[in-house]
Enzyme design. Structure first.
Site, short mmCIF file in Angstrom:
data_model
loop_
_atom_site.label_atom_id
_atom_site.label_comp_id
_atom_site.label_asym_id
_atom_site.label_seq_id
_atom_site.Cartn_x
_atom_site.Cartn_y
_atom_site.Cartn_z
N LYS A 77 8.77 7.14 46.26
CA LYS A 77 7.46 6.91 45.68
C LYS A 77 7.39 5.52 45.05
CE LYS A 77 4.29 9.12 42.37
NZ LYS A 77 4.09 10.31 41.50
N SER B 73 -0.29 11.94 41.92
CA SER B 73 -0.03 10.56 42.26
C SER B 73 0.99 10.39 43.38
CB SER B 73 0.46 9.80 41.01
OG SER B 73 1.64 10.38 40.50
N SER C 44 1.53 15.89 39.81
CA SER C 44 1.52 14.84 40.82
C SER C 44 2.32 15.12 42.07
CB SER C 44 2.00 13.52 40.20
OG SER C 44 1.06 13.06 39.26
#
Length: 487
Positions: free
Chosen positions: A78, A153, A177
């Site tokens: 990520k 996210s 997320s």
């Protein structure tokens, strides 16, 4: 015959171990798919093909006896996660050229386990929103319907896994997320117990809300990556729970949690918001499967209610105050600037009192559900959302409120620190995924994973693929099926 990306992460590793495929071949195959589909689904901010090829060659050179269960398998990191020598933008134009000098602990662990990262996946700016639509990459889109968001996210991680660009990926979860994108994209997104996965070497813990975790297509793949991530590190602010004997992959494979008492509820916790019938139906189906497996499912009140929102809201404003050079503030998105402006108004005394009151509410909520081994509820209040829906109208305050009403469940379990997983149990009339949230007791990750695997088995498996899955075939592996390239 299956294409290489049809194989699960564990199956890909097994194909490497058996000599059917090499890590180099798998990496080339997935890089080919990334080049063809990565921007379409908005999966990657930065792709690192040469670093991936170098790592794959190194993985193939490791003796078989020194290889772990995911050795040589392609993955991704990520873009909120520090990666030494690789551009890491935190989803923001303000950091478009930032290259960290150090790795996050989880990146070190993945590299040591022989996993091969193809690059950095799209995220929301500074992790501030539950959608991933910034200025440094195309928006993360749901491979099941490209008009819909892949969430955030960890939206790029979910888009990459659901589109078959990598079989499993690292993400993080500070308020849902990992679980939100997993629900939207038909995946398994796992938030570990607080302290189980290191947040180092930088950061102050952010009140214990965020943690790294895995996202994948099967419970076993997710458990295998959790085994890689869940390693003790000196200096961590939270005492890590003890891992089970044999690891989390063993718990997934055994899929035997014993007879459990499961508390079911559908009332939202952070918003007084109607819940979509498809989300309730997914909970009903999960409850029926759990009952058929011999568990007792009982109705319980939610641990917290909408009255907790003003407290969580204050904390979220403060969390948006990540260090940003003053001269770069103007490059932040309107939502990020709004959250940071609100956070700057909060005094230390107010923050301290808020944290204390929120913890008191958490304790009362835990008492209300103390007789339950697991909690079952929807992951989201609605199954899907279009790209651009949250920012529609241009009012960041309305954007933030829409996020609260769309996701009124996940964040509470970041506050409690309990392990929590979104499972793709349901489906809409249009065939789009619907997730349910299963949450365990703090430190009891093995039982939660075993229950998730049991549900997966009784559901007939969750490794389902969108139409885009077949859009691109093999590159260096012959298109007729798994096997080595012709010489």
């Amino acid at each position: 015959m299956a294409e290489p990306h049809d194989l699960t992460a564990l199956e890909q590793a097994a194909a490497i171990a058996d000599g059917e495929l090499s890590s180099v071949e798998l990496v080339e195959h997935h890089l080919h798919r990334v080049a063809a589909l990565g921007d379409t689904v908005g999966a990657f901010v930065t792709v690192t093909p040469e670093l991936a090829r170098e790592a794959a060659r190194a993985a193939d050179a490791v003796p078989v006896e020194r290889r772990g269960p995911l050795h040589g398998v392609p993955t991704a990191i990520k873009d909120l996660t520090l990666t030494a020598g690789v551009r890491t933008t935190f989803g923001s134009a303000a950091f478009a050229d930032f290259v960290p000098p150090v790795d996050a602990d989880v990146v070190r662990f993945m590299r040591a386990a022989g996993l091969v990262s193809l690059g950095k996946t799209t995220t929301s700016e500074l992790g501030c929103s539950l959608y991933s639509e910034g200025l440094v990459a195309p928006p993360a889109r749901n491979p099941w319907n490209l008009g819909n968001t892949a969430g955030g996210s960890s939206g790029g991680a979910a888009a990459a896994v659901a589109a078959g660009l990598v079989p499993v990926a690292q993400g993080s979860d500070g308020g849902g997320s990992l679980r939100i994108p997993a629900s939207l994209c038909g995946l398994i997104g796992y938030k570990p117990s607080r302290g189980l996965v290191s947040g180092g070497p930088l950061g102050f813990g952010a009140f214990g809300l965020p943690t790294s975790g895995p996202i994948g297509r099967t419970v076993a793949d997710v458990a295998a990556l959790l085994d890689v991530l869940a390693q003790p590190v000196a200096g961590e602010p939270y005492l890590p729970p003890l891992p089970p004997a044999g690891g989390y992959l063993a718990a997934a494979r055994q899929a035997d949690p014993g007879r459990l008492r499961v508390g079911r509820f559908t009332a939202p916790m952070l918003a007084d918001e109607p819940v979509h019938p498809d989300c309730v139906a997914a909970v009903d189906r999960a409850a029926a499967l759990l009952t058929a497996a011999g568990h007792e499912v009982v109705e319980v009140p939610p641990p917290l209610g909408p009255s907790a929102w003003p407290l969580f809201e204050i904390i979220w404003y403060v969390l948006a105050l990540a260090p940003v050079p003053p001269e770069l503030e103007g490059q932040l998105l309107p939502l990020t600037r709004h959250l940071r402006a609100r956070g700057a108004e909060i005094s230390a005394a107010t923050l301290s009192a808020t944290l204390g009151e929120l913890q008191a509410q958490v304790r009362r909520g835990v008492y209300r559900t103390a007789g339950c081994d697991l909690l079952l509820c929807p992951t989201l209040a609605a199954p899907q959302a279009p790209v651009g829906w949250f920012t529609e109208g241009g009012d960041p305050a309305e954007d933030f409120d829409r996020q609260r009403r769309f996701s009124p469940y996940c964040a509470i379990f970041n506050v409690t620190g309990d392990p929590s997983v979104s499972l793709p149990v349901g489906v809409t009339a249009e065939g789009l995924p619907v997730g349910v949230l299963l949450t365990g007791r703090y430190g009891d990750d093995a039982r939660l994973i075993a229950t998730a695997a049991q549900l997966e088995n009784s559901s007939g498996g969750w490794d389902r693929h969108p139409a885009i899955w077949r859009a691109v075939g093999s590159a260096n592996v012959n298109g007729s099926g798994v096997g080595r390239s012709a010489p």
